[in-house]
Scaffold this active site. Structure first.
Site, mmCIF file in Angstrom:
data_model
loop_
_atom_site.group_PDB
_atom_site.id
_atom_site.type_symbol
_atom_site.label_atom_id
_atom_site.label_comp_id
_atom_site.label_asym_id
_atom_site.label_seq_id
_atom_site.Cartn_x
_atom_site.Cartn_y
_atom_site.Cartn_z
ATOM 1 N N SER A 135 71.131 79.986 -14.458
ATOM 2 C CA SER A 135 71.662 79.840 -15.812
ATOM 3 C C SER A 135 71.163 81.018 -16.643
ATOM 4 C CB SER A 135 71.160 78.512 -16.382
ATOM 5 O OG SER A 135 71.593 78.334 -17.706
ATOM 6 N N LYS A 161 75.805 81.107 -14.136
ATOM 7 C CA LYS A 161 76.261 80.320 -15.292
ATOM 8 C C LYS A 161 75.870 81.067 -16.548
ATOM 9 C CE LYS A 161 74.252 76.190 -17.333
ATOM 10 N NZ LYS A 161 73.843 74.787 -17.071
ATOM 11 N N LYS A 163 75.460 81.041 -20.572
ATOM 12 C CA LYS A 163 75.412 80.225 -21.780
ATOM 13 C C LYS A 163 76.361 80.859 -22.793
ATOM 14 C CE LYS A 163 72.261 77.064 -20.921
ATOM 15 N NZ LYS A 163 72.576 75.615 -21.025
ATOM 16 N N ASP A 189 78.440 77.426 -19.988
ATOM 17 C CA ASP A 189 77.859 76.209 -20.571
ATOM 18 C C ASP A 189 77.741 76.384 -22.077
ATOM 19 O OD1 ASP A 189 76.485 73.912 -21.230
ATOM 20 O OD2 ASP A 189 74.735 74.328 -19.976
ATOM 21 N N GLU A 214 81.130 73.851 -19.110
ATOM 22 C CA GLU A 214 80.223 72.717 -19.248
ATOM 23 C C GLU A 214 80.069 72.341 -20.716
ATOM 24 O OE1 GLU A 214 76.591 73.606 -17.162
ATOM 25 O OE2 GLU A 214 75.474 71.973 -18.103
ATOM 26 N N ASP A 239 77.712 67.443 -19.250
ATOM 27 C CA ASP A 239 76.259 67.430 -19.089
ATOM 28 C C ASP A 239 75.730 66.397 -20.095
ATOM 29 O OD1 ASP A 239 73.515 67.892 -19.334
ATOM 30 O OD2 ASP A 239 73.634 70.052 -19.508
ATOM 31 N N LYS A 263 71.755 65.434 -14.247
ATOM 32 C CA LYS A 263 70.344 65.712 -14.553
ATOM 33 C C LYS A 263 69.623 64.378 -14.498
ATOM 34 C CE LYS A 263 70.769 69.726 -17.546
ATOM 35 N NZ LYS A 263 70.856 70.114 -18.964
ATOM 36 N N GLY A 291 69.368 71.513 -14.533
ATOM 37 C CA GLY A 291 67.934 71.733 -14.665
ATOM 38 C C GLY A 291 67.524 71.727 -16.119
HETATM 39 O O1 OSB Z 1 72.365 72.654 -20.644
HETATM 40 O O2 OSB Z 1 71.970 72.902 -18.600
HETATM 41 C C1 OSB Z 1 71.581 72.946 -19.769
HETATM 42 C C2 OSB Z 1 68.023 74.333 -19.863
HETATM 43 C C3 OSB Z 1 67.454 73.505 -20.820
HETATM 44 C C4 OSB Z 1 68.232 72.552 -21.438
HETATM 45 C C5 OSB Z 1 69.580 72.424 -21.108
HETATM 46 C C6 OSB Z 1 70.149 73.229 -20.129
HETATM 47 C C7 OSB Z 1 69.364 74.228 -19.527
HETATM 48 C C8 OSB Z 1 69.884 75.192 -18.566
HETATM 49 C C9 OSB Z 1 68.916 75.837 -17.606
HETATM 50 O O3 OSB Z 1 71.034 75.548 -18.524
HETATM 51 C C10 OSB Z 1 68.766 75.051 -16.350
HETATM 52 C C11 OSB Z 1 67.604 75.495 -15.496
HETATM 53 O O4 OSB Z 1 67.642 76.603 -14.976
HETATM 54 O O5 OSB Z 1 66.650 74.707 -15.323
HETATM 55 MG MG MG Z 2 74.197 72.109 -19.714
#
Ligand code: OSB
Ligand code: MG
Length: 371
Positions: A135, A161, A163, A189, A214, A239, A263, A291
């Protein structure tokens, strides 16, 4: 199994780089571990949330009070118990799924260590390694983003991915697609940053062949996601909206998502996460493991879940060095783009005492048996 002691260990670990999302910027992970000592074995788990309620309503301090005053008293009152008895014992307490998850997971780890069974086996894993995605946070500039993606691909990550948020969406996607080609598995995302009036704008993403978008809309907006899905070719993945197996079934039935990010913490633990996997699989809906920037303690358990048969897409289960210079466990390392699924008892990893000492900020007993 009888619980003898529950300790909270407040930890703080610097991230190797700032991680920016549509809801904020993280430069460190500030959370807690739970250590549960039972008459069978001890178990460990990691709280997935942050000090602030920006991703979801829960936060570290709310979880500590919920555990101490509401969850732990109900679970310890059971006397003899198993991990499967945790959720029914705390069902009366509304919400607080991240807090419930950390307690159930630590107890499950202790129970499985007592039997000598791995979490992967307990959940029904069918793989001994899982493909790793990464991510990638929002950056100041496109050249910086391209360098970061190039570095991750050089390390072997099998999908990227990005953001996104309003103002950082079409241009970064176009640039990454152009630079790395059509073969790259690419997804985005939004962490709830858009509204339905952005549908025409989000439709511009359709030409870039994304695996999924996402959580574009609010966490409580299943209807909006269903309406958006009729306007987009890019599959919608939920999510934040997914908090249980039941609402997974609802989201699928309403057409709110075509893919689910599972998650475990957000849904109250690994046992409910397994049920989400089952509901999605029964509907032909692919899932993948999300994650929360976990240390090795949380990551180990996520890898066990990601080894289930319905997890057909690479997850956000990245290697330790994507997050931390010094992880709390032996580092998870990429091998040909895959991470190994721990096979030892319970979550299959343990904290490194020295690393834990460096990260520990405080230490509190949440329960000590008087018998
Ligand atoms: O939205 O998936 C998410 C991290 C913290 C809170 C929300 C998210 C995320 C990530 C990173 O996208 C996921 C990771 O690498 O652990
Ligand atoms: Mg997410």
């Amino acid at each position: 199994m009888k619980i003898e002691r529950i300790e909270l260990i407040h930890v703080r670990l610097p991230l190797v780089g700032a991680f920016r999302t549509s809801f904020g910027t993280d430069v460190e992970r500030d959370t807690f571990l739970l250590r549960v000592v039972t008459d069978a074995a001890e178990g460990w788990a990691e709280f997935a949330g942050d000090p602030q309620p920006l991703y979801c309503a829960e936060f570290a301090a709310s979880a500590e009070l919920t555990l101490r005053d509401h969850l732990i008293p109900r679970v310890t009152a059971l006397g003899q118990m198993t991990a499967a008895s945790v959720a029914p014992a705390v069902a009366q307490i509304k919400g607080h799924r991240l807090a419930k998850a950390v307690l159930e997971t630590a107890i499950l780890d202790a129970e499985l260590r007592g039997y000598g069974m791995s979490l992967a086996t307990c959940l029904g894993a069918v793989r001994d390694r899982v493909p790793a995605g990464v991510s990638v946070g929002i950056m100041d500039s496109i050249p910086k983003l391209l360098r970061s993606v190039a570095d991750y691909l050089a390390e072997g990550y099998l999908r990227i991915k990005l953001k996104i948020e309003p103002g950082w969406d079409i241009a970064p996607v176009r640039a990454v697609r152009k630079e790395f080609g059509d073969g790259l598995m690419l997804q985005v995302d939004a962490n709830t940053a858009y509204s339905l009036t952005d549908a025409e704008h989000l439709r511009c993403l359709d030409e870039y062949g994304l695996v999924l978008i996402e959580q574009p809309l609010g966490e409580d907006d299943l209807r909006g996601h269903a309406m958006l899905a009729t306007r987009l070719q890019t599959p919608i993945c939920l999510d934040e909206s997914i908090t249980s197996a039941r609402d997974t079934a609802t989201a699928i039935a309403l057409g709110s998502c075509q893919i689910v990010n599972v998650k475990p913490a957000r849904v109250g633990g690994y046992l409910e996460a397994r049920r989400i996997h089952d509901v999605a699989a029964a509907n032909g809906v692919p899932v993948w493991c999300g994650g929360m920037l976990e240390t090795g303690i949380g990551r180990a358990a996520n890898l066990a879940l990601a080894a289930l048969p319905g997890f057909t897409l690479p997850g956000d289960t990245s290697a330790s060095d994507r997050y931390y210079a010094e992880d709390l466990t032996a580092p998870f390392e990429l091998e040909d783009g895959y991470l190994p699924v721990p096979s030892g008892p319970g979550i299959g990893v343990s904290v490194l005492p020295e690393a834990l000492r460096h990260a520990t900020v405080a230490h509190r007993d949440l329960f000590v048996s008087r018998t």
